[in-house]
Design an enzyme around this catalytic site. Structure first.
Site, PDB file in Angstrom:
ATOM      1  CB  ALA A 219      32.079  67.668   0.739  1.00 35.76           C
ATOM      2  CG  LEU A 220      37.078  64.364   2.770  1.00 35.71           C
ATOM      3  CD1 LEU A 220      38.540  63.965   3.045  1.00 35.71           C
ATOM      4  CD2 LEU A 220      36.316  63.184   2.201  1.00 35.71           C
ATOM      5  CG  HIS A 221      31.342  63.972   6.882  1.00 36.89           C
ATOM      6  ND1 HIS A 221      31.348  62.682   7.364  1.00 36.89           N
ATOM      7  CD2 HIS A 221      30.643  63.938   5.727  1.00 36.89           C
ATOM      8  CE1 HIS A 221      30.651  61.909   6.550  1.00 36.89           C
ATOM      9  NE2 HIS A 221      30.224  62.639   5.535  1.00 36.89           N
TER      10      HIS A 221
ATOM     11  CG  HIS B 279      34.180  61.169   4.189  1.00 42.85           C
ATOM     12  ND1 HIS B 279      33.512  62.359   4.216  1.00 42.85           N
ATOM     13  CD2 HIS B 279      33.619  60.438   3.191  1.00 42.85           C
ATOM     14  CE1 HIS B 279      32.592  62.371   3.269  1.00 42.85           C
ATOM     15  NE2 HIS B 279      32.619  61.211   2.642  1.00 42.85           N
TER      16      HIS B 279
ATOM     17  CD  GLN C  10      28.298  58.612  -7.426  1.00 41.64           C
ATOM     18  OE1 GLN C  10      29.383  58.118  -7.702  1.00 41.64           O
ATOM     19  NE2 GLN C  10      27.814  58.570  -6.185  1.00 41.64           N
TER      20      GLN C  10
ATOM     21  CD  GLN D  11      24.832  50.614   9.477  1.00 42.24           C
ATOM     22  OE1 GLN D  11      25.535  50.347  10.448  1.00 42.24           O
ATOM     23  NE2 GLN D  11      23.542  50.906   9.588  1.00 42.24           N
TER      24      GLN D  11
ATOM     25  CG  MET E 144      28.684  63.233  11.030  1.00 40.11           C
ATOM     26  SD  MET E 144      30.403  63.165  11.526  1.00 40.11           S
ATOM     27  CE  MET E 144      30.219  63.583  13.260  1.00 40.11           C
ATOM     28  CB  SER E 145      25.381  63.538   5.026  1.00 37.66           C
ATOM     29  OG  SER E 145      25.199  63.786   3.658  1.00 37.66           O
TER      30      SER E 145
HETATM   31  O1  PAF Z   1      29.685  57.191  -1.454  1.00 38.07           O
HETATM   32  C1  PAF Z   1      30.320  57.932  -2.220  1.00 38.07           C
HETATM   33  O2  PAF Z   1      30.928  58.923  -1.809  1.00 38.07           O
HETATM   34  C2  PAF Z   1      30.339  57.625  -3.698  1.00 38.07           C
HETATM   35  O3  PAF Z   1      29.139  57.071  -4.112  1.00 38.07           O
HETATM   36  C3  PAF Z   1      31.526  56.744  -4.133  1.00 38.07           C
HETATM   37  C4  PAF Z   1      31.472  55.370  -3.512  1.00 38.07           C
HETATM   38  C5  PAF Z   1      32.836  57.420  -3.749  1.00 38.07           C
HETATM   39  C6  PAF Z   1      31.498  56.581  -5.647  1.00 38.07           C
HETATM   40  O4  PAF Z   1      31.558  57.817  -6.296  1.00 38.07           O
END
Ligand code: PAF
Length: 289
Positions: free
Chosen positions: A32-34, A37, A61, A150, A186-187
């Site tokens: 789900a890149l922005h 990334h 996670q 960050q 951005m997220s």
């Molecule tokens: O920040 C993220 O996107 C995730 O926590 C990571 C570091 C890729 C680990 O799944």
């Protein structure tokens, strides 16, 4: 861009590159890149060598199964963005490739204090999951440099600790948070917000700016109360609003001149949990309890 779904193929390829003297810069992601990334990919490319990105929505996670299910997945667009940014390699594993023996119930890392505060406290098990997957990804990619954003301030510290636990020599490069014009960090999770929620989500940025501008003149309690009011005015429900030592994440009620501090907020916009932070520079006047 080469795309590898299996770590054995990825490793074979990266070994041939290493033999030719290329260093490896690694950007782990959950897709789900922005543009945030992409700024990490660009930083890795600027440093030279081979740039490797990974996309894997890591089940271990997510402490909330719905959050895992609803995490945005936009793989075709992601591949397009990575290619456009000049990324050399994408590692796109499935669960079996990263967890061949099943999800690790007993793999624990001693993260100490870091796991007891902020997201460690509010998302039990989350950082263990991050460590489990990052350790596997690091073993697969073996990068010289690891690029992190960050925005995930505490995650950066956790991964630093992970590397010291595992004896990894990789250097961590932390890149600044990218923001929309209105300040919203951005997220990938922003993709789950409606137009109205996106506008209101800027309340987090406004609260952080408030904290930054007023930290000299107010008590910790007043700061948190007023930042909380800003969040409430924007329909945001906080998990935490904290000011912490930027090096140790020790939570602070009073700030000394020599402390570099970071203000951190986690808050829900509807069902979507957002985090953001702001480092507040040195040399400001202390405030009382
Ligand atoms: O920040 C993220 O996107 C995730 O926590 C990571 C570091 C890729 C680990 O799944």
């Amino acid at each position: 861009m080469f795309i590898f779904k299996e770590s054995c193929d990825l490793q074979k390829y990266l070994k041939t590159q290493a033999k030719q003297g290329f260093s490896i810069g690694f950007v782990p992601t959950m897709g789900a890149l922005h543009e945030g990334h992409i700024s990490l990919i660009k930083a890795a490319k600027r440093d030279g060598g081979i740039t490797v990105a990974s996309i894997f929505v890591n089940p271990t996670q997510f402490n909330d199964p719905d959050d895992f299910k609803l995490y945005p997945r936009t793989i075709e667009k992601d591949i397009y963005m990575l290619e456009k940014a000049g990324c050399d390699v994408l590692y796109l594993p499935d669960v079996k490739d990263l967890y061949p023996d099943g999800l690790p119930a007993n793999e624990q890392y001693d993260l100490g204090y870091l796991e007891t505060v902020l997201d460690g406290k509010y998302r039990p098990g989350h950082f263990q999951g991050v460590c489990q997957v990052v350790n596997r990804l690091m073993n697969a990619v073996k990068p010289g440099k690891l690029y992190l954003g960050q925005k995930d301030y505490q995650q950066c510290m956790v991964i630093k600790k992970l590397l010291s636990i595992t004896g990894s020599k990789a250097e961590i490069v932390i890149c600044p948070t990218l923001r929309e014009q209105d300040g919203l960090a951005m997220s990938s999770r922003n993709m789950r917000l409606t137009k109205e929620q996106l506008i209101n989500a800027t309340g987090i940025y406004k609260a952080l700016i408030y904290l930054k501008n007023n930290i000299r003149n107010n008590t910790g309690a007043v700061l948190k109360k007023n930042a909380g009011d800003i969040l409430a005015d924007h329909n945001l429900v906080p998990d935490y609003i904290e000011i912490a030592d930027a090096d140790t994440l020790e939570l602070l009620n009073t700030v000394q001149n020599e402390n570099q501090v970071v203000a951190l907020i986690a808050a829900y916009m509807g069902e979507v949990r957002l985090i953001d932070n702001m480092i507040i520079p040195l040399n400001f006047v202390p405030y009382g309890n």
